[in-house]
Design a protein around this motif. Structure first.
Motif, PDB file in Angstrom:
ATOM      1  N   TRP A 212       0.953  -1.362   0.138  1.00  0.00           N
ATOM      2  CA  TRP A 212       0.021  -0.023  -0.145  1.00  0.00           C
ATOM      3  C   TRP A 212       0.663   1.156   0.194  1.00  0.00           C
ATOM      4  CZ3 TRP A 212       0.528   3.504   4.188  1.00  0.00           C
ATOM      5  CH2 TRP A 212       1.192   2.879   5.206  1.00  0.00           C
ATOM      6  N   GLN A 228      -5.647  -2.351  -0.588  1.00  0.00           N
ATOM      7  CA  GLN A 228      -5.230  -1.946   0.653  1.00  0.00           C
ATOM      8  C   GLN A 228      -5.269  -0.461   0.969  1.00  0.00           C
ATOM      9  OE1 GLN A 228      -4.306  -4.264   2.790  1.00  0.00           O
ATOM     10  NE2 GLN A 228      -4.607  -5.815   1.077  1.00  0.00           N
ATOM     11  N   LEU A 231      -8.732   0.134   1.932  1.00  0.00           N
ATOM     12  CA  LEU A 231      -8.999  -0.399   3.497  1.00  0.00           C
ATOM     13  C   LEU A 231      -8.239   0.521   4.519  1.00  0.00           C
ATOM     14  CD1 LEU A 231      -7.816  -4.367   3.079  1.00  0.00           C
ATOM     15  CD2 LEU A 231      -9.983  -3.059   3.430  1.00  0.00           C
ATOM     16  N   LEU A 235     -10.345   1.533   7.344  1.00  0.00           N
ATOM     17  CA  LEU A 235      -9.759   1.188   8.760  1.00  0.00           C
ATOM     18  C   LEU A 235      -8.950   2.104   9.524  1.00  0.00           C
ATOM     19  CD1 LEU A 235      -9.056  -2.520   7.435  1.00  0.00           C
ATOM     20  CD2 LEU A 235     -11.122  -1.628   8.683  1.00  0.00           C
ATOM     21  N   ILE A 236      -7.954   2.799   9.017  1.00  0.00           N
ATOM     22  CA  ILE A 236      -7.161   3.436   9.765  1.00  0.00           C
ATOM     23  C   ILE A 236      -7.578   5.067   9.886  1.00  0.00           C
ATOM     24  CG2 ILE A 236      -4.804   4.003   9.972  1.00  0.00           C
ATOM     25  CD1 ILE A 236      -4.888   1.003  10.104  1.00  0.00           C
ATOM     26  N   ARG A 252     -19.010   5.125  19.396  1.00  0.00           N
ATOM     27  CA  ARG A 252     -19.048   5.020  17.704  1.00  0.00           C
ATOM     28  C   ARG A 252     -20.451   4.477  17.069  1.00  0.00           C
ATOM     29  NH1 ARG A 252     -13.742   1.535  17.810  1.00  0.00           N
ATOM     30  NH2 ARG A 252     -14.697   0.618  19.133  1.00  0.00           N
ATOM     31  N   GLU A 257     -19.270   0.360  13.016  1.00  0.00           N
ATOM     32  CA  GLU A 257     -18.309  -0.771  13.461  1.00  0.00           C
ATOM     33  C   GLU A 257     -18.283  -1.985  12.806  1.00  0.00           C
ATOM     34  OE1 GLU A 257     -15.816  -0.954  16.111  1.00  0.00           O
ATOM     35  OE2 GLU A 257     -16.056   1.048  14.935  1.00  0.00           O
ATOM     36  N   LYS A 260     -16.672  -1.937   9.335  1.00  0.00           N
ATOM     37  CA  LYS A 260     -15.711  -2.240   9.281  1.00  0.00           C
ATOM     38  C   LYS A 260     -15.146  -3.541   9.525  1.00  0.00           C
ATOM     39  CE  LYS A 260     -13.641   1.332  11.984  1.00  0.00           C
ATOM     40  NZ  LYS A 260     -13.022   1.856  13.318  1.00  0.00           N
ATOM     41  N   ILE A 264     -13.018  -6.011   6.882  1.00  0.00           N
ATOM     42  CA  ILE A 264     -11.828  -6.790   6.968  1.00  0.00           C
ATOM     43  C   ILE A 264     -11.936  -8.218   6.542  1.00  0.00           C
ATOM     44  CG2 ILE A 264     -10.469  -8.040   8.893  1.00  0.00           C
ATOM     45  CD1 ILE A 264     -10.956  -5.469  10.503  1.00  0.00           C
TER      46      ILE A 264
ATOM     47  N   VAL B 142      -2.195  -3.563   6.731  1.00  0.00           N
ATOM     48  CA  VAL B 142      -3.266  -2.721   6.819  1.00  0.00           C
ATOM     49  C   VAL B 142      -4.211  -3.227   7.736  1.00  0.00           C
ATOM     50  CG1 VAL B 142      -5.179  -1.026   5.573  1.00  0.00           C
ATOM     51  CG2 VAL B 142      -2.714  -1.460   4.674  1.00  0.00           C
ATOM     52  N   VAL B 143      -4.742  -4.269   7.384  1.00  0.00           N
ATOM     53  CA  VAL B 143      -5.776  -4.981   8.038  1.00  0.00           C
ATOM     54  C   VAL B 143      -5.385  -5.341   9.546  1.00  0.00           C
ATOM     55  CG1 VAL B 143      -7.036  -7.555   8.169  1.00  0.00           C
ATOM     56  CG2 VAL B 143      -6.749  -6.283   6.166  1.00  0.00           C
ATOM     57  N   ILE B 144      -4.199  -5.795   9.619  1.00  0.00           N
ATOM     58  CA  ILE B 144      -3.623  -6.101  11.229  1.00  0.00           C
ATOM     59  C   ILE B 144      -3.715  -4.797  12.106  1.00  0.00           C
ATOM     60  CG2 ILE B 144      -1.705  -6.688  12.395  1.00  0.00           C
ATOM     61  CD1 ILE B 144      -2.427  -9.201  11.161  1.00  0.00           C
ATOM     62  N   CYS B 145      -3.289  -3.653  11.290  1.00  0.00           N
ATOM     63  CA  CYS B 145      -3.238  -2.620  12.145  1.00  0.00           C
ATOM     64  C   CYS B 145      -4.676  -2.042  12.144  1.00  0.00           C
ATOM     65  CB  CYS B 145      -2.306  -1.485  11.322  1.00  0.00           C
ATOM     66  SG  CYS B 145      -0.541  -1.878  11.397  1.00  0.00           S
ATOM     67  N   GLY B 146      -5.334  -2.069  11.359  1.00  0.00           N
ATOM     68  CA  GLY B 146      -6.741  -1.845  11.635  1.00  0.00           C
ATOM     69  C   GLY B 146      -7.589  -2.661  12.827  1.00  0.00           C
ATOM     70  N   MET B 147      -7.030  -3.883  12.729  1.00  0.00           N
ATOM     71  CA  MET B 147      -7.797  -4.676  14.146  1.00  0.00           C
ATOM     72  C   MET B 147      -6.988  -4.216  15.471  1.00  0.00           C
ATOM     73  SD  MET B 147      -7.854  -8.354  12.059  1.00  0.00           S
ATOM     74  CE  MET B 147      -7.649  -9.258  13.738  1.00  0.00           C
ATOM     75  N   ILE B 149      -6.007  -1.234  15.971  1.00  0.00           N
ATOM     76  CA  ILE B 149      -6.736   0.148  16.421  1.00  0.00           C
ATOM     77  C   ILE B 149      -8.131  -0.048  16.955  1.00  0.00           C
ATOM     78  CG2 ILE B 149      -7.395   2.307  15.469  1.00  0.00           C
ATOM     79  CD1 ILE B 149      -5.082   2.430  13.510  1.00  0.00           C
ATOM     80  N   ASP B 150      -8.719  -1.152  16.115  1.00  0.00           N
ATOM     81  CA  ASP B 150     -10.315  -1.116  16.719  1.00  0.00           C
ATOM     82  C   ASP B 150     -10.297  -1.836  18.060  1.00  0.00           C
ATOM     83  OD1 ASP B 150     -13.114  -1.202  15.808  1.00  0.00           O
ATOM     84  OD2 ASP B 150     -12.834  -3.307  16.673  1.00  0.00           O
ATOM     85  N   LEU B 258       0.889   3.480  10.044  1.00  0.00           N
ATOM     86  CA  LEU B 258      -0.373   2.936  10.169  1.00  0.00           C
ATOM     87  C   LEU B 258      -0.988   3.095  11.690  1.00  0.00           C
ATOM     88  CD1 LEU B 258      -0.435  -0.323   8.029  1.00  0.00           C
ATOM     89  CD2 LEU B 258      -1.684   1.817   7.413  1.00  0.00           C
TER      90      LEU B 258
END
Lengths: 293, 319
Positions: A212, A228, A231, A235-236, A252, A257, A260, A264, B142-147, B149-150, B258
């Protein structure tokens, strides 16, 4: 000569098994949680507050919202292009390099090898590369994600090591019959090296799938974004913004949620499905790479 | 003595004339190989050596309109600016500390896992553990970091569980003191299985006769690990350690970009993320190139030193 297991050894075996079980749970649970939450009733998930051992209620609403987002199919299509075309370029270039550098009696072989391995340890850095790609006019084109990483020196070395293992006699007899190096490579070496080619396809393919950063610095046009990068926005960037802006007590959106979580799952399912079939090839790749010359 | 010197002279001149013959013959004989290598060499020159040449803008006041060649030299101005800036100490501290924690906790983890897996007798169970622990390696960052953070959000999974035990919510992702722990722990979580493969390979290469001999000498399992297994994988451990030390100042920017945010810069901002912000976002090309070059030089020096020490001490080295 058999030694009976002592108490200590048996205790260790039990402890070890339990530790490994725990490791597996810790590894898998986050994914399960995301999956359960993605198909649960959004409000119930937010109220539940804790570990999910099964979905609460059932709805596909979150998935419907994910597919309504036009950026998801755009991202998927672009990623597919980057994975297919990018990997093809990678394999072509790496094969050419690996063949030449695996042959005996090539005078400049060691010079070229040094030229390549040196780049593994010392590079001009991010900014000069960025300026070069920009000067070449690749910014905001698909080429920016396909060409600057055409060869990984590490993969080239793995492939070269494998090519060196093909018996020389095959090459010699083909050359006596008048074959040139192109024929030797495509008719003899490559067919005999399909396992390592598979490993390379997987290494490069997964690399393109996951990448990404280059897309972020080289692309402005959203129509070219890989999955990516899409995403990352969902996500971020969004959650970080709300994290900083949101003062305490502001909860939120429930549906936001679960969307999201559904995102994933949608973005990870292809990898999860092919993973069990690919795993042995990956392991083989690491093994080949580990052989020290 | 004079005769001897003349003698060596002639000995040198004969191979030099024939060297060109060898090269000419080689270029003819291997012409197809060189045709194949041409795109590869071109790629390396353009995308690796041209940026290396372009790194000279670290010593110039680079403006895109004047180009690399036309921009005026300024010597070490940008290096001095960086060393004297408020950020220098913070970036160096963060980079070294994140690296160091990752080394102390992250480096032994896969070795320990490999040793534990090696003690499992059931092949099916062993393979299952391997399959499961390799998995996170393939999930995108990206997915790992998204998880991450969540799960670590103020009203996320981890805080919900803490609440149940009567602990108040901690806003992990905006607390600077938590950043390194989160970074290192998630690195271990994602990489422990994959990292163990190379050690498992080394373990499977140990001669079984050594274990038999140890058993005959009356060594139990623990002593076998100590005297056979550990020495057996030591060369692999050393090589991996050298490679790791060579990367000490090379904390990757991707994961930090990220995970961090303005509230955690204090502990999370490292050299590579700073280069990204200064160079790409703020277009301070010369300044950021200087910082990147400083980083590359230190890294290279660390690698050379680590390799040298290892060659002297254990006779295992990269070159």
């Amino acid at each position: 000569m058999h030694i009976k297991k002592s108490m200590g050894e048996r205790a260790f075996d039990v402890f070890n098994t339990m530790l490994m079980m725990l490791l597996m749970i810790v590894t898998l649970y986050p994914f399960l949680h995301v999956f359960f939450a993605s198909i649960s009733d959004p409000t119930a998930v937010v109220q539940h507050r804790g570990l999910l051992l099964h979905p609460i209620g059932f709805t596909t609403g979150a998935y419907k919202l994910v597919f309504k987002n036009p950026m998801i199919p755009i991202g998927y299509r672009n990623t597919l292009i980057y994975v297919l075309v990018g990997t093809a370029i990678n394999i072509f270039m790496t094969t050419l390099g690996a063949y030449g550098l695996s042959r005996k009696n090539v005078y400049f072989k060691n010079h070229i090898m040094f030229l390549i391995t040196f780049t593994m340890f010392f590079s001009g850095g991010l900014i000069p590369t960025y300026l070069l790609v920009r000067d070449l006019g690749m910014t905001d084109t698909r080429w920016a994600l396909l060409i600057p990483n055409a060869i990984s020196a590490y993969n080239l070395i793995i492939m070269r090591t494998s090519f060196e293992g093909v018996p020389v006699s095959l090459e010699e007899s083909a050359k006596l019959d008048g074959a040139n190096d192109f024929t030797v490579l495509f008719r003899i070496i490559l067919p005999l090296s399909m396992p390592v080619v598979a490993v390379m396809v997987l290494f490069y393919g997964v690399g393109h799938w996951n990448s990404w950063f280059n897309a972020m610095i080289y692309l402005r046009d959203r129509q070219l974004f890989p999955l990516q990068l899409v995403l990352r926005e969902i996500l971020i960037s969004n959650s970080t913004d709300t994290m900083i802006a949101g003062s305490a007590g502001l909860d939120r959106e429930p549906i936001g949620e679960t969307v999201k979580y559904a995102t994933i799952i949608v973005a990870t399912v292809p990898i999860l499905f092919i993973y069990p079939f690919l795993q042995k090839y990956f392991v083989k790749g690491v093994m080949i790479g580990a052989i020290k010359e | 003595m004079a005769d001897l010197a003349r003698g060596t002279d002639t000995q040198i001149t004969i191979p030099t004339t024939s060297r060109w013959d060898i090269i000419r013959k080689d270029l003819v004989k291997n012409r197809y190989i060189y045709i194949m290598l041409l795109p590869v060499i071109t790629y390396y020159i353009v995308f690796h050596y041209v940026p290396l040449y372009g790194a000279q803008i670290a010593f110039k006041n680079f403006t895109p309109s004047k180009g690399i060649w036309g921009s005026p030299w300024v010597g070490f101005k940008y290096f001095e600016e960086f060393f004297n800036s408020y950020y220098f100490e913070r970036l160096l501290r963060n980079t070294v500390l994140i690296s160091l924690y990752d080394l102390i906790f992250g480096f032994p983890a896969p070795i320990i896992l490999a040793l534990l897996l090696n003690e499992i007798k059931s092949n099916i169970f062993k393979r299952t553990v391997q399959t499961v622990t390799y998995l996170p390696h393939f999930i995108s960052l990206v997915v790992i970091c998204g998880m991450i953070i969540d799960f670590l959000a103020r009203d996320g999974l981890v805080n919900n569980i803490l609440n149940r035990f009567g602990i108040e919510s901690i806003p992990f992702m905006i607390k600077p003191e938590w950043f390194r722990t989160i970074y290192v722990a998630s690195n271990i979580w994602q990489g422990i299985g994959w990292g163990s493969i190379i050690y498992l390979a080394a373990l499977s290469n140990i001669d079984p006769q050594l274990y038999e001999a140890a058993t005959i000498d009356g060594a139990g399992r623990f002593r076998q690990v100590l005297h056979v297994t550990l020495p057996g994988i030591l060369p692999t451990v050393v090589i991996m350690l050298i490679l790791r030390l060579g990367q000490m100042l090379n904390v990757g920017s991707e994961k930090i970009l990220l995970l961090y945010n303005t509230s955690t810069y204090e502990t999370a901002d490292v050299i590579s993320t700073f280069v990204y912000r200064k160079g790409i976002l703020e277009a301070s090309y010369s300044y950021s190139t200087a910082i990147g070059l400083f980083n590359s030089v230190i890294n290279f020096a660390l690698l050379v030193i680590a390799n040298f020490i290892s060659r002297k001490a254990t006779e295992t080295s990269l070159w």
